[in-house]
Structure formats: structure tokens, C-alpha cells
Design a protein around this motif. Structure first.
Motif, mmCIF file in Angstrom:
data_model
loop_
_atom_site.group_PDB
_atom_site.id
_atom_site.type_symbol
_atom_site.label_atom_id
_atom_site.label_comp_id
_atom_site.label_asym_id
_atom_site.label_seq_id
_atom_site.Cartn_x
_atom_site.Cartn_y
_atom_site.Cartn_z
ATOM 1 N N MET A 25 0.845 -1.207 0.000
ATOM 2 C CA MET A 25 0.000 0.000 0.000
ATOM 3 C C MET A 25 0.875 1.251 0.000
ATOM 4 O O MET A 25 0.619 2.216 -0.713
ATOM 5 C CB MET A 25 -0.923 0.030 1.231
ATOM 6 N N LYS A 26 1.909 1.201 0.818
ATOM 7 C CA LYS A 26 2.812 2.353 0.922
ATOM 8 C C LYS A 26 3.455 2.666 -0.424
ATOM 9 O O LYS A 26 3.443 3.807 -0.875
ATOM 10 C CB LYS A 26 3.930 2.014 1.919
ATOM 11 N N SER A 27 3.998 1.632 -1.042
ATOM 12 C CA SER A 27 4.735 1.903 -2.284
ATOM 13 C C SER A 27 3.762 2.300 -3.400
ATOM 14 O O SER A 27 4.062 3.175 -4.203
ATOM 15 C CB SER A 27 5.613 0.720 -2.677
ATOM 16 N N TRP A 28 2.587 1.707 -3.422
ATOM 17 C CA TRP A 28 1.620 2.091 -4.454
ATOM 18 C C TRP A 28 1.164 3.535 -4.259
ATOM 19 O O TRP A 28 1.025 4.288 -5.219
ATOM 20 C CB TRP A 28 0.410 1.150 -4.426
ATOM 21 N N LEU A 29 0.922 3.903 -3.002
ATOM 22 C CA LEU A 29 0.411 5.251 -2.779
ATOM 23 C C LEU A 29 1.421 6.336 -3.126
ATOM 24 O O LEU A 29 1.044 7.458 -3.486
ATOM 25 C CB LEU A 29 -0.096 5.412 -1.344
ATOM 26 N N GLU A 30 2.698 5.964 -3.027
ATOM 27 C CA GLU A 30 3.712 6.949 -3.420
ATOM 28 C C GLU A 30 3.547 7.358 -4.879
ATOM 29 O O GLU A 30 3.907 8.460 -5.275
ATOM 30 C CB GLU A 30 5.125 6.380 -3.196
#
Ligand SMILES: *[C@@H]1O[C@H](CO)[C@@H](O)[C@H](O)[C@H]1NC(C)=O
Ligand SMILES: *[C@@H]1O[C@H](CO)[C@@H](O)[C@H](O)[C@H]1NC(C)=O
Ligand SMILES: *[C@@H]1O[C@H](CO)[C@@H](O)[C@H](O)[C@H]1NC(C)=O
Ligand SMILES: *[C@@H]1O[C@H](CO)[C@@H](O)[C@H](O)[C@H]1NC(C)=O
Ligand SMILES: *[C@@H]1O[C@H](CO)[C@@H](O)[C@H](O)[C@H]1NC(C)=O
Ligand SMILES: *[C@@H]1O[C@H](CO)[C@@H](O)[C@H](O)[C@H]1NC(C)=O
Ligand SMILES: *[C@@H]1O[C@H](CO)[C@@H](O)[C@H](O)[C@H]1NC(C)=O
Ligand SMILES: *[C@@H]1O[C@H](CO)[C@@H](O)[C@H](O)[C@H]1NC(C)=O
Ligand SMILES: *[C@@H]1O[C@H](CO)[C@@H](O)[C@H](O)[C@H]1NC(C)=O
Ligand SMILES: *[C@@H]1O[C@H](CO)[C@@H](O)[C@H](O)[C@H]1NC(C)=O
Ligand SMILES: *[C@@H]1O[C@H](CO)[C@@H](O)[C@H](O)[C@H]1NC(C)=O
Length: 523
Positions: free
Chosen positions: A510-515
Motif C-alpha cells: 500500500m505504501k509503495s503504491w500510494l507513493e
């Protein structure tokens, strides 16, 4: 049994912090693919990141949802939701979950960091929402669940509900009228049936939900879902598995014979003089269904399954070897345990035919159409679109459930429950559902699948035995040693490192996608 008068209340274990289990409504189909309830204590007032006190988590909000997404002129109904923004900062994600096929009361834990929803919110400055699924609880287009009223109860309408909500809701939080999917990243999270709904929505509405977390998602609709019990057969204590198989094989062979003396002996042993032998066979499914109430956190697990196995396998303080004690002992101890302990809990003082029989068309199980009857609403979906009949295994596979239980047993009940819809036992349109959303073969970007090795529903997920779906960056598949939807609850990660690893992998995704999130207009 399709609609046994069940253990509803026995299943829910009330703990200091968490409430777990399938809902306490009766009648209850033991075999729902439902996420665990997680409640939240309302002792400490919540504050937002600026220190402003927030409304209590159980504050109910209402959304005007379209009754029919293909015909908006039909009007709207009130859909309930719950919402908090203790971690929210402008630009953060909006994290949405529906519990799926149940009344959504008692699910406010999915707003908090007791669940992965809150964990993601906390890490990424998000706000959380729990929304009740149409036709469950108090979110109903009409004030009854007649066949006429159920017309708009379809998977497709539910998928559209989630999208329409995301684009049209004015959230009560500050700035909550400017966080549509055009303005902010939305993350959809769901488990079990709602996990499948999450994945279907990601496939069907890729712009509305930027990322998704689908836990124990039953993406492949399967009519004859005998695999449900096959996972249990293989993962339960092997002595107990062997003995249950021996008892079931014996009962099946007697029930297949014309030796009515022997048949009556078995009915008498178990104190269940049911007219129809398949009803008897289905009653014996109950201890196996208890497997679904197991979980990895000691606080979330219901020990009933092991109480049953201990009754069969522990003799004079000695435990059976892997091969079990054999038919004679297993049959007698199962019958003893059944008549003294299990059956009284299952049926109480109720007459056996009304507790475990499924042939009476006048049974209130079939005729009650009041709202907030999750069993009826869920059976409408399985009878029409998904199937998932939990059956005995085919003849060439060992079975812990009688082979008298096959699709016909359930489809007959669909006809009795919804006579205005089905003049004959229906075959659910599982193939059409799989074609519409891709089933096992679905493809979507930024869709995280989480599964559990011990989950009886795993056979309908992308981690089914016999399949070999590859985990990819855009569609990762993480499997832990959990049970059904274990990964959604933080306490399960605290109890089992493999579940924690699944949670951490989901969070990292989720973190990397949201970036990489950009407003759709700028993508
Ligand atoms: C917190 O305060 C800042 C600055 O006043 C404001 O922009 C922001 O909207 C506030 N956040 C919330 C959640 O109220
Ligand atoms: C919320 O919970 C509190 C404490 O249990 C209770 O007093 C209150 O009535 C509840 N409010 C709603 C709207 O359910
Ligand atoms: C979860 O949230 C509560 C309340 O906001 C907070 O006190 C606690 O530290 C959080 N837990 C974790 C693991 O961050
Ligand atoms: C059930 O609701 C429908 C609307 O869908 C209405 O026409 C019907 O009269 C209601 N039936 C009963 C028995 O209340
Ligand atoms: C029928 O079952 C009874 C009781 O188990 C047994 O004694 C009898 O021999 C059986 N009869 C036949 C014809 O197999
Ligand atoms: C079961 O019930 C039927 C019908 O009431 C009766 O004829 C039969 O004797 C009963 N059998 C046993 C084993 O009690
Ligand atoms: C089983 O063990 C318990 C506790 O050790 C003991 O009190 C009991 O007598 C034993 N029972 C048998 C049948 O050996
Ligand atoms: C036998 O059954 C008991 C009771 O359920 C269980 O604890 C034990 O692990 C089982 N042992 C084997 C070898 O299957
Ligand atoms: C169901 O109810 C109808 C109408 O009251 C009655 O005619 C019928 O005999 C009943 N059927 C059963 C199986 O009880
Ligand atoms: C559904 O698809 C399966 C597998 O492709 C096929 O075997 C079956 O006949 C189909 N069922 C129906 C009702 O079309
Ligand atoms: C289980 O509950 C107890 C009592 O509320 C608590 O102290 C303990 O930390 C919990 N264990 C887990 C693994 O959540």
C-alpha cells in the motif's frame, strides 16, 4: 444444514477488547464466508491529529444509495456507514471496508488500528470507513426481503454501490466533501465474500479504488464446493480426521442400504430421528463447520472444534495415534458426545425436525421475510450467483462429510426459500459470475491478495490447491499459516509471525503504491 437453528450465540466470544465470531442472529448458516467481528471499546475519546475530539466510533452515518444503478430514477435508500479520521491528514487515503453479508453493527474495530485498516491509516495518514452492504442489517431498499424486494440484491449492484459511494459521499470529516477518487486515493479492503467483492470491484471499477486488500477472497464461484471440507480434512488432527472419515463412511454405507434396522439403530444412537437421511447427514457437518471459528490468536479462536476431536481421540488419558482409534470407538464416542453435549447446544429443547430438518416448506426459516435476516439475504446470493455448497467429497476422495450432501441438498432449499423465484431447484450461475469478474484469473493493478493455509475457503481463492497463480508486483499473493481472514486482525499477527509477515507485506505494498498516486486527470 442450510439454516440450522444453530449455535449463533454460542459462537460469539465476547472478550474485553474484541468481539469475534459469526453474527448472533439465528437462523444461521454455519458456513458463511464472513469476516470476524471486531468491536472497539469506547472508553477513551478519540482525537484527530490536531487534538480535536472526534465523534464516538459508533456514530452512525447514512448515505443515499441508488436502489438500482441501471435505473437511478427508482430513487435511493439509506445505507449505513461508520467513519473516523483520527490519523487523517489532507492528501491521505480513504480506506473503505464492507463486512459483507451481515449486519455491520459491531464492526467498528475495522475503523481502528486493531485491524489492518487502521494500521494502513495510521501509517499513511488515512481516514477509515465501514459501510453496511445492501440488504443486510438496516441498509435495505425495501422494508422486507420478499423475492420482489430482493430484485436489486446482486453482486453487480453491490460493486456499483461501492463506486457510487466513493464518488458521491460527503464525509463528515473536515474536507470530507473533497475526497472523491478524483481527488484522493481510495483503498478498498474486504475479507471473505467481501474480499471477493473487493477484488471484483478492483477489476470492474479500477478508477474508483486505487489499491485494494482482499483477504481470503472467494473470487472463484464454485457450485459443488466440497473442497471446503477437504482443507479441514487435511489440516485437522489426523487421528480425528481418520476417525471422522471412518464414521462417515460407515453411516453412508448403512444409509445407502435397505437395512432399516441398522438405519434406525444409528438414528437412535445419535438421538436424531429425522425423516430424511440427508438432514441427518447434514447435522453431522456441524462439528466440521466449527473449524471456521478457529483463529491464530488465542483470544479470537473458538475451541469447540478441538473439544469435539478430544471427545473422539482421548481415551483413558491416552491420545489416539495418527490412525485414530478406529470405527467402533469413534462411532460410540461421537454418539455419546453428540447426545450429551453437542446436540443439546445445537437444538436446545427444539424438536429435532424443526431444528435440523429442511423439508418443511412452512418452516419459518423459509417464510420469514423481515429485514435484517442475513441468512435469507446471503442465501439469495449463493442460490443465484455463487453456489459454494459445502458438500461431501467425490467418491474417489476421502471425506469427512457424508456424500449424501451434494448440490441437490441445497438447491432444493433455495426453491423452498424463494418459491416465487425458483419453480425447480436452481443451479447457481457461478460460471457467469466467474466470467463477469475473471474468477481465479482476474487481473487488476494494485490488488493485494492475502490468504491462510488453514482457511476452509482457500479453495475458492487464488491460493487454491491445484492452482499455481504467481504473485506479481501489481497483484501480490501472500499466504500465512492463518485461518479465515486472519490477516485483517492485528492480534493474529501478534500471535503468529507468518500472519504478521502477510500484514507487513500488505502494508508495504500500500505504501509503495500510494507513493505513485496521481489524480486520474493527471495520470
Ligand atoms: C488540522 O489543522 C490544520 C491547520 O489548521 C488544518 O489544515 C487541517 O485541516 C486540520 N486537520 C483536521 C483533520 O482537522
Ligand atoms: C455508542 O456507545 C455508547 C457506549 O457504549 C452508547 O452509550 C451509545 O448509545 C452508542 N451510540 C450509538 C449511536 O449507538
Ligand atoms: C493504536 O491506536 C491507539 C489509539 O489511537 C494508540 O494508543 C496505539 O498506540 C496504537 N497502536 C499502535 C500499535 O500504534
Ligand atoms: C414487501 O415489499 C414490497 C416492495 O418490494 C411490497 O410491494 C410488498 O407489499 C411487501 N410485502 C410485505 C408482505 O410486506
Ligand atoms: C441389518 O442390520 C442389523 C443391525 O446392524 C444386523 O444385525 C443385520 O444383520 C443386518 N441385516 C442384513 C440383512 O444385513
Ligand atoms: C422415528 O419416527 C417415526 C415417525 O414418527 C417412527 O415411526 C419411528 O419408529 C421412529 N424411529 C425411531 C428409531 O425412533
Ligand atoms: C486421568 O488423569 C487424571 C489427572 O492426571 C487423573 O486424575 C485420572 O484418574 C486419570 N484417568 C484415568 C482414567 O486414568
Ligand atoms: C490426536 O487428537 C488429539 C485431540 O484432538 C490431538 O490433540 C492430537 O494432536 C492428535 N494426534 C495425532 C497424532 O493426530
Ligand atoms: C403448509 O401450510 C399449508 C397452508 O397452511 C398447508 O396446506 C400445508 O399442508 C402445510 N404443509 C406442511 C408440510 O406442513
Ligand atoms: C460451468 O463451467 C464448468 C467448467 O468450465 C463446466 O464444466 C460446467 O458445465 C459449466 N456449468 C454450466 C451450468 O454451464
Ligand atoms: C488476549 O487477551 C488478553 C486479555 O485481554 C490480553 O492480555 C492479551 O494480550 C491478548 N492476547 C493477544 C495475543 O492478543
Amino acid at each position: 444444514m442450510f439454516f440450522p437453528s444453530s449455535f449463533g450465540t454460542g459462537v460469539a466470544t465476547v472478550l474485553t477488547l474484541l468481539v469475534v465470531g459469526t453474527s448472533a442472529v439465528a437462523p444461521l448458516n454455519r458456513a458463511w464466508p464472513l469476516v470476524s467481528k471486531v468491536d472497539h471499546p469506547l472508553d477513551a475519546p478519540l482525537v484527530d491529529r490536531n487534538g480535536t475530539e472526534l465523534p464516538p466510533l459508533n456514530t452512525t452515518y447514512y448515505f443515499d444509495q441508488l436502489i438500482d444503478h441501471t435505473n437511478p430514477s427508482l430513487g435511493t435508500f439509506k445505507q449505513r456507514y461508520w467513519h473516523t479520521w483520527d490519523y487523517y491528514e489532507s492528501g491521505g487515503p480513504i480506506i473503505l471496508l464492507t463486512p459483507g453479508e451481515g449486519n455491520a453493527d459491531g464492526y467498528t474495530g475495522y475503523l481502528t488500528n486493531r485491524t489492518v485498516n487502521g494500521m494502513v491509516a495510521q501509517e499513511l495518514n488515512g481516514a477509515t470507513i465501514v459501510i453496511e452492504h445492501r440488504y443486510y442489517g438496516l441498509s435495505n431498499p425495501y422494508n422486507n426481503l420478499s423475492v420482489e424486494s430482493l430484485k436489486y440484491h446482486t453482486i453487480e449492484q453491490a460493486v456499483n454501490d461501492l463506486e457510487y459511494f466513493a464518488y458521491n459521499v460527503k464525509l463528515p470529516m473536515p474536507g470530507g466533501d473533497q475526497v472523491t477518487p478524483d481527488d484522493a486515493p481510495w483503498i478498498l479492503i474486504g475479507g471473505s465474500y467481501a474480499g471477493a467483492l473487493t477484488a471484483f470491484t478492483k477489476v470492474n471499477k479500477p478508477d474508483a479504488f486505487y489499491a485494494a486488500w482482499a483477504s481470503s477472497a472467494v473470487v472463484e464461484s464454485i457450485v459443488d464446493f466440497w473442497d471446503y471440507f477437504d482443507v479441514i480434512r487435511q489440516h485437522m488432527p489426523q487421528n480425528c480426521s481418520a476417525d471422522v472419515q471412518a464414521v462417515i463412511a460407515h453411516i453412508d454405507s448403512v444409509f445407502d442400504s435397505t437395512n432399516y434396522t441398522a438405519i434406525d439403530e444409528i438414528k437412535t444412537m445419535f438421538n436424531m430421528n429425522l425423516t430424511n437421511l440427508d438432514d441427518f447427514a447434514s447435522a453431522l457437518q456441524n462439528p466440521m463447520w466449527d473449524w471456521q471459528s478457529l483463529d491464530v490468536s488465542p483470544n479470537l479462536t473458538d475451541p469447540r472444534f478441538y473439544e469435539f476431536c478430544d471427545a473422539l481421540e482421548v481415551k483413558d488419558n491416552e491420545t489416539a495415534p495418527e490412525s485414530g482409534w478406529g470405527l467402533d470407538h469413534a462411532l460410540n464416542t461421537w454418539a455419546d458426545y453428540w447426545t450429551t453435549t453437542y446436540l443439546p447446544e445445537l437444538c436446545g429443547d427444539e424438536d429435532i425436525e424443526s431444528c435440523a430438518g429442511t423439508y418443511n416448506p412452512n418452516s419459518s426459516l423459509y417464510t420469514t421475510i423481515a429485514v435484517d435476516n442475513a441468512a435469507r439475504s446471503w442465501n439469495w446470493i449463493v442460490c443465484n450467483e455463487m453456489g459454494f455448497w459445502q458438500d461431501g467429497a467425490p467418491a474417489d476422495v476421502p471425506t469427512v462429510v457424508s456424500r449424501l450432501i451434494g448440490p441437490g441438498y441445497w438447491e432444493r432449499q433455495c426453491m423452498l426459500m424463494f418459491p416465487e423465484a425458483f419453480s425447480a431447484p436452481p443451479t447457481p450461475s457461478a460460471n457467469e459470475t466467474n466470467q463477469a469478474y475473471g474468477g481465479w484469473f482476474m487481473q487488476a493493478d494494485r490488488l493485494f491478495f492475502a490468504n491462510g493455509e488453514n482457511d476452509p475457503w482457500r479453495g475458492a481463492t487464488v491460493s487454491a490447491d491445484g492452482t499455481n497463480f504467481q504473485s506479481t508486483d501489481m497483484q501480490p499473493i501472500a499466504v500465512g499459516d492463518g485461518f479465515h481472514c486472519s490477516d485483517l486482525i492485528i492480534a493474529n499477527g501478534e500471535a503468529d509471525s507468518t500472519v504478521a509477515a502477510v500484514q507487513q507485506q500488505g502494508l508495504a505494498a500500500m505504501k509503495s503504491w500510494l507513493e505513485g498516486w496521481q489524480a486520474p486527470s493527471r495520470r
